[in-house]
Structure formats: C-alpha cells, structure tokens
Design a protein around this motif. Structure first.
Motif, PDB file in Angstrom:
ATOM      1  N   LEU A 359     -43.513 -38.754 -42.934  1.00 43.00           N
ATOM      2  CA  LEU A 359     -43.961 -37.487 -43.504  1.00 43.00           C
ATOM      3  C   LEU A 359     -45.475 -37.427 -43.551  1.00 43.00           C
ATOM      4  N   TYR A 360     -46.058 -37.914 -44.635  1.00 47.79           N
ATOM      5  CA  TYR A 360     -47.511 -37.856 -44.835  1.00 47.79           C
ATOM      6  C   TYR A 360     -47.857 -38.840 -45.940  1.00 47.79           C
ATOM      7  N   SER A 361     -49.133 -39.089 -46.136  1.00 50.85           N
ATOM      8  CA  SER A 361     -49.546 -40.041 -47.159  1.00 50.85           C
ATOM      9  C   SER A 361     -49.471 -39.416 -48.543  1.00 50.85           C
ATOM     10  N   VAL A 362     -48.953 -40.190 -49.472  1.00 51.38           N
ATOM     11  CA  VAL A 362     -48.885 -39.785 -50.878  1.00 51.38           C
ATOM     12  C   VAL A 362     -49.458 -40.920 -51.715  1.00 51.38           C
ATOM     13  N   PHE A 363     -50.488 -40.602 -52.481  1.00 56.11           N
ATOM     14  CA  PHE A 363     -51.046 -41.552 -53.432  1.00 56.11           C
ATOM     15  C   PHE A 363     -50.657 -41.097 -54.841  1.00 56.11           C
ATOM     16  N   GLY A 364     -50.329 -42.047 -55.695  1.00 55.12           N
ATOM     17  CA  GLY A 364     -49.971 -41.687 -57.062  1.00 55.12           C
ATOM     18  C   GLY A 364     -48.616 -41.030 -57.180  1.00 55.12           C
ATOM     19  N   GLY A 365     -47.660 -41.410 -56.323  1.00 54.57           N
ATOM     20  CA  GLY A 365     -46.328 -40.821 -56.363  1.00 54.57           C
ATOM     21  C   GLY A 365     -45.394 -41.586 -57.298  1.00 54.57           C
ATOM     22  N   GLU A 366     -44.417 -40.871 -57.836  1.00 52.53           N
ATOM     23  CA  GLU A 366     -43.443 -41.474 -58.756  1.00 52.53           C
ATOM     24  C   GLU A 366     -42.678 -42.603 -58.083  1.00 52.53           C
ATOM     25  N   LEU A 367     -42.265 -42.373 -56.859  1.00 50.56           N
ATOM     26  CA  LEU A 367     -41.499 -43.352 -56.093  1.00 50.56           C
ATOM     27  C   LEU A 367     -42.209 -44.705 -56.054  1.00 50.56           C
ATOM     28  N   ASP A 368     -43.510 -44.687 -55.747  1.00 47.18           N
ATOM     29  CA  ASP A 368     -44.260 -45.933 -55.612  1.00 47.18           C
ATOM     30  C   ASP A 368     -44.576 -46.560 -56.964  1.00 47.18           C
ATOM     31  N   TRP A 369     -44.780 -45.731 -58.003  1.00 44.20           N
ATOM     32  CA  TRP A 369     -45.032 -46.318 -59.325  1.00 44.20           C
ATOM     33  C   TRP A 369     -43.806 -47.085 -59.803  1.00 44.20           C
ATOM     34  N   PHE A 370     -42.628 -46.514 -59.636  1.00 43.08           N
ATOM     35  CA  PHE A 370     -41.409 -47.188 -60.092  1.00 43.08           C
ATOM     36  C   PHE A 370     -41.256 -48.541 -59.417  1.00 43.08           C
ATOM     37  N   TYR A 371     -41.491 -48.581 -58.101  1.00 43.13           N
ATOM     38  CA  TYR A 371     -41.324 -49.853 -57.403  1.00 43.13           C
ATOM     39  C   TYR A 371     -42.562 -50.741 -57.554  1.00 43.13           C
ATOM     40  N   GLY A 372     -43.734 -50.180 -57.259  1.00 42.69           N
ATOM     41  CA  GLY A 372     -44.940 -50.999 -57.236  1.00 42.69           C
ATOM     42  C   GLY A 372     -45.329 -51.536 -58.591  1.00 42.69           C
ATOM     43  N   SER A 373     -45.190 -50.723 -59.628  1.00 43.84           N
ATOM     44  CA  SER A 373     -45.612 -51.134 -60.954  1.00 43.84           C
ATOM     45  C   SER A 373     -44.511 -51.804 -61.757  1.00 43.84           C
ATOM     46  N   ARG A 374     -43.239 -51.440 -61.490  1.00 51.09           N
ATOM     47  CA  ARG A 374     -42.145 -51.956 -62.305  1.00 51.09           C
ATOM     48  C   ARG A 374     -41.104 -52.750 -61.528  1.00 51.09           C
ATOM     49  N   GLY A 375     -41.207 -52.808 -60.211  1.00 53.93           N
ATOM     50  CA  GLY A 375     -40.230 -53.566 -59.432  1.00 53.93           C
ATOM     51  C   GLY A 375     -38.843 -52.954 -59.439  1.00 53.93           C
ATOM     52  N   ILE A 376     -38.769 -51.616 -59.546  1.00 53.13           N
ATOM     53  CA  ILE A 376     -37.488 -50.904 -59.595  1.00 53.13           C
ATOM     54  C   ILE A 376     -37.203 -50.304 -58.228  1.00 53.13           C
ATOM     55  N   TYR A 377     -36.068 -50.635 -57.640  1.00 57.15           N
ATOM     56  CA  TYR A 377     -35.690 -50.073 -56.339  1.00 57.15           C
ATOM     57  C   TYR A 377     -35.409 -48.577 -56.510  1.00 57.15           C
ATOM     58  N   THR A 378     -36.208 -47.744 -55.847  1.00 59.04           N
ATOM     59  CA  THR A 378     -36.186 -46.306 -56.127  1.00 59.04           C
ATOM     60  C   THR A 378     -36.194 -45.505 -54.833  1.00 59.04           C
ATOM     61  N   PHE A 379     -35.386 -44.439 -54.809  1.00 63.57           N
ATOM     62  CA  PHE A 379     -35.364 -43.487 -53.705  1.00 63.57           C
ATOM     63  C   PHE A 379     -35.724 -42.098 -54.219  1.00 63.57           C
ATOM     64  N   THR A 380     -36.264 -41.286 -53.313  1.00 62.14           N
ATOM     65  CA  THR A 380     -36.419 -39.850 -53.538  1.00 62.14           C
ATOM     66  C   THR A 380     -35.587 -39.130 -52.489  1.00 62.14           C
ATOM     67  N   ASN A 381     -34.706 -38.252 -52.928  1.00 65.25           N
ATOM     68  CA  ASN A 381     -33.937 -37.429 -51.991  1.00 65.25           C
ATOM     69  C   ASN A 381     -34.529 -36.028 -51.928  1.00 65.25           C
TER      70      ASN A 381
END
Length: 582
Positions: A359-381
């Motif tokens: 798609l395109y670059s996203v900085f500060g997205g919910e998807l990445d915070w959940f995984y990057g900051s909390r180690g939670i496997y996360t998808f966006t549909n």
C-alpha cells in the motif's frame, strides 16, 4: 413499464436504535447452520448504527448475558462520549484477567463504519452461541475478548448524521485550519439539495468537456479530442462537490473538517505532520487512542489484536513503513503468514498484504504500536471488496460501469441521487446529483451480515491460536537418599508463542514462571536437550523457574531435584498464556 422506486432518506438508513423484540416461539423457527436459532437479543445486521445505537446494542447484550459480558467505559472521546467496551468470557470459570486476551476495535476512521457492526456481531454471536456450539463455549471458557465497536464515536456520528461524502470526514472532530486563514472549518461542503449526502455539481456550458450518456442519464461521458459532438447535444462542466462560498473569499469548500488522522497518532515510529500528513501534535495526543493504549498497557494478557477499517478487501499486517522492516522477524512472519493465508480462504476476494510493501508507508499506526510496542500479533482488515457484488473479479473489466450496474441491478436505484436543478448563489443554475455517501465504501445492507460473519470467523481463528498451555507430562525418578527428580513438560498446542520475537528482543513482558510447591526443592533447571542430558540450572529461587518463552506448537521441559513426600503442585504462570496448575 415505468419502474417506481421508493426513495428512503439517508437518516432512515442509519437507524440509531434497535427495537426490543421478544424471541419467537421455538416451533416457529428452523435453525440455519452456524447461526443463533432463537437469540435473546434480536439485532438486524442489514443496517448501520450510530455511536449511541452501538452503545444501546452493547448494553442489551450485556444485560441479557451478565455471566458472559461486562460492559465498561475505557475513556471519553474528544466530545465527551463514552468509549464502550464489551469484555466477553465465562466469568464463572477462572480469573478473567489471567486468561489469554484478544482485543478488537473498529471505526478509527469516521467513514470506515463496518467495524462497528462486525464488533457487535462478534459479541452477539459469541454470547448467543455459548453452550450451543462447542467451539464458542471452549473459547469463552478459556479466553477473554475485549471488544470496542467504535474508537471514534464523535466522527462516526458526524459521518452518519451530517452531510458528507463516502470518504469524509476521515479524522476525528478536532477543528483545524486547513486553508491557513485563521478560521477553523468555516467553509465545509454544503448539502444544498438536502438529501444527507454531499454529491456532485455540474453546469451546462458551451465549452464543457462532458456530455450525458445517451444510454444512461446517470452517467457523464468525457469528450475526447477527436470526438465530434453535434451542436444540439448539451455540454457540461463539473464544479466539484456540493457547496457554496460560506466565508465570502471566492472559493468553495476550501476549508473542510480539519485533516488529522487518528491512525497516525500511535507511539511507534511516529512522525510529525510536516513529514507525514495527518499526524496531530504528538503521539497519543488524540484522547480516544490514549484510552485504548492505557487499557492495553494495563492488560498484559492481551496476545492478539484486530482492527477493522474499510475498504478494498485486505488483511493487513505490518510493518507500516520499510524503515521498520527489521521489527518483524522471520519467526513471527511465519505466524502472521499462517493466519493471514487462512484469512484469504475465510474471506473470498480478500488479499493478505503488508502495509508498506503493498500500500504505502504509515508511521504511528495502531497496527504497528500493538505489535512493536506490546508484542501483540495484530491484523487490520480493510472491509469490503467489489468482488462481493457479483462474486467475481469482473469489476475492473466493466469499463467503469460496475457502480452503475450494482445500483440498478442489486440496489434498485437506491444508491444514486438523480440529477436535479439548483439555483446556486455563485454559479447560477446548476444540477446536483451522484452516488450517495452510504454506497461504495460501506457494504450494502443485504451483504452486511455475511461480511460481519466472515470477518468474525477470521477473528476467532486468530484468537484460537493464542497460546494454549498444558502440563502434558510429569515424570518422577527416584535418586536415592530421599531425593527425587521431577521432570515436567509444558506444551503449547497453538501457533502463537507466549512471547513474540519483538517481546523477547525488548523484554516487553516478564518471563513465564513454572513453579513447584509441596516439596523441598534442592535444585531447579531448564532441560535444553533431554536426550543428551543438557540442562541450565537456575540457582536463585529454583522452585520458581523463569522461562523466556514457550514456543507455538512446541514445548519446554523443566526439572527439579526435590526431597520430601506427599502431593505436590506444578503451576505455569504466563502473562499471555494464562495460569495452568496440575
């Protein structure tokens, strides 16, 4: 024969309240496979609900199933609305805070509304089928779901209740000065024909570059450079979206709702607005996101996450930006791939993709915070794809006619507002018309329940593969001299480990603890290789062994040298894997 189409107002499409209906008599119902056959809570999933409508439905579900649902507000929106969460599990079995948790939310973007209905459907389906479907019963006995149908309730209501296009407003309701004139939102698009949608304006013009399609009065055809248009054919020019010059500056619609994007607000690889358009003041400057983050930080048992956007029919994983590529290592990508590829089967027409690459670059997205900051496997549909209209991929081969075909063949003309004359204060006599805001991005009503069910099924598959721990084997060996060797095997029969690679790298969550009680522990160790007798001893507090990770579809072995007789208890204590005792 002339076809007569009854026109419904947009307000009627967005019913805010579901009427209370008593369950039907059992002899009046024949159960359809996989669906609640006589639900306590009757909900129509062929329409959309305002923030208050979703809240009312959540309350009805919670009231009907007090042993399965707790309804809590996790915070307030910018305009002061409660952000309602449904916590769903069997509260009579086990400590709910120690069960593996799965977080679900929808509607972070105001016009991306389906997530609200999918979330409510998930809550409804789980509660109505508990005790009837073994899979659901097992899930709620051993897992807890945290479901927030809308995390942007203010803007959801604005999209539904105020004049908008299908793509506006994207942001929340914090006013901004997009045209830098010192005024905020002073020249919004105007619903000049009063139908609740911002459609298009056109004007007859001898120099216009468009004509009406002689085969379909809804359509406009661009005049090509070599086209010979007869003199008696009326030419048109487009004037953009409906609107007038509210602030008298000679421009129309130049200062719409301020553009900030709540999905650029999360504290992972955040970038300011001048680098990434849409970021607000600083990470978590949007109160709704802050409320979600505070809840997640307070609940280390959350192992999986799902957010719902629209549209395009995509199952997305991170990273959001190529600069963050190293965050997702090979071990975790294998887990994402297994779940995402299953999603392509569950959701026909959807594609499993990576945000930055596809798609395109996203900085500060919910998807990445959940995984990057909390180690939670996360998808966006990204909900809805044109594949759903005719169950094929012919949309792109219809020469731009797909939307018109759907309007006439499937929606009986309800998606398009016919062109009508309007006397514009600036442009004079014009015509206003076009597709309504509830068509295009939003799933049509007759397709919505299937959309809800399939996305829920993907969510439940994801949640199923959170860690599932058991003490699968305990062996004893007499060493003589009053000493005994106890070896325990701790198994995890699901895809997800108790710690994602990102978690292990940054030590986000504490280790797993495997302890023994009821005997005197002389030594404790982790068995690295049982065949060759390789162990790693823990010399401090050996009764409570610290294990870095229990792998998915794998196991760990631990061993104690103990003295004493009688019964003993082995306990596994994992933040994301729960409590297990034997």
């Amino acid at each position: 024969m002339k076809r007569i189409i009854q026109k419904l107002t947009v307000a009627a499409c967005f019913v805010a309240t579901a009427f209370t209906v008593q369950a039907q008599n059992a002899d009046e119902v024949f159960r359809a496979a996989g669906s609640p056959h006589n639900p306590k809570v009757q909900i129509s999933f062929n329409r959309y609900y305002t923030a208050e409508g979703l809240a009312a439905l959540g309350k009805k579900i919670a009231d009907a199933y007090p042993n399965l649902v707790k309804r809590v507000s996790i915070g307030k929106s910018y305009e002061g609305r409660d952000m309602w969460m449904l916590q769903i599990t069997n509260f009579e079995k086990g400590d709910p805070d120690r069960k593996p948790g799965f977080y679900v939310d929808g509607n972070i973007h105001s016009n991306e509304i389906q997530g609200g209905e999918i979330s409510i459907y998930t809550a409804w389906y789980l509660t109505e089928n508990y005790g009837d479907i073994d899979f659901v019963t097992e899930m709620l006995d051993n897992r807890i779901f945290y479901i927030v149908p809308t995390i942007n309730p203010d803007a959801r209501n604005n999209y539904m209740q105020e004049p908008n296009t299908g793509s506006s407003p994207r942001a929340g309701m914090i006013a901004m000065d997009d045209d830098q004139d010192g005024l905020f939102d002073e020249d919004l698009p105007d619903d000049i024909d009063g139908n609740g949608s911002i459609t298009q304006m056109r004007r007859k013009s001898p120099t216009g570059n468009m004509i009406v399609d002689p085969q379909d009065p809804r359509k406009m055809i661009a005049i090509g450079v070599d086209d010979n248009v007869p003199a008696d054919v009326v030419r048109y020019e487009f004037l953009g979206q409906e609107g007038i010059d509210n602030d008298g500056d000679g421009q129309v619609n130049e200062d719409p709702h301020g553009y900030y994007d709540p999905n650029r607000d999360w504290a992972w690889k955040w970038q300011p607005d001048y680098i990434q358009r849409g970021a607000y003041k600083y990470p978590f400057s949007v109160p709704e996101n802050r409320a979600v983050a505070d809840f997640v930080l307070a609940h280390p048992n959350i192992a999986g996450g799902q957010s719902f956007h629209n549209s395009g029919g995509m199952i997305l994983r991170g990273p959001g930006a190529e600069e963050d590529l190293s965050t997702y290592n090979r071990a975790d990508i294998r887990i994402y791939d297994a779940i995402g590829e299953k999603g392509e089967k569950i959701l026909p027409g959807y594609r499993y993709l990576t945000v930055y690459k596809d798609l395109y670059s996203v900085f500060g997205g919910e998807l990445d915070w959940f995984y990057g900051s909390r180690g939670i496997y996360t998808f966006t549909n990204e909900i809805f794809t044109s594949f759903a209209y005719y169950k094929n991929n012919e949309g792109g081969r219809r020469g731009g006619n797909l939307s018109y075909d759907v309007d006439s063949e499937l929606l009986m003309g309800d998606a398009f507002e016919p062109w009508k004359t309007f006397n514009h204060p600036t442009y004079g006599e014009i015509e206003v018309g076009g597709f309504k805001k509830n068509f295009g991005r939003a799933t049509p009503g007759f397709m919505l329940e299937e959309e809800c069910h399939r996305n829920m099924a993907f969510t439940l598959y994801h949640a199923y593969h959170m860690p599932n721990l058991s003490i699968s084997n305990v062996e004893e060996k007499d060493l003589g001299g009053g000493l005994k060797e106890i070896t325990a095997t701790i198994s995890n029969d699901r895809l997800m480990p108790t710690h994602a690679s990102q978690d292990l790298k940054y030590k986000i969550e504490r280790p797993d603890y495997i302890s023994i009680a009821g005997v005197d522990v002389q030594a404790g160790m982790i068995v690295e290789d049982a065949d060759f007798g390789v162990t790693t001893e823990q010399k401090v507090n050996p009764a409570k062994l610290e294990v870095a990770n229990i792998p998915g579809d794998g196991f760990v072995k631990v061993r104690w040298i103990v003295s004493g007789k009688g019964k003993y208890t082995i306990t596994v204590d994992s933040a994301k894997g729960g409590l297990v005792t034997k």
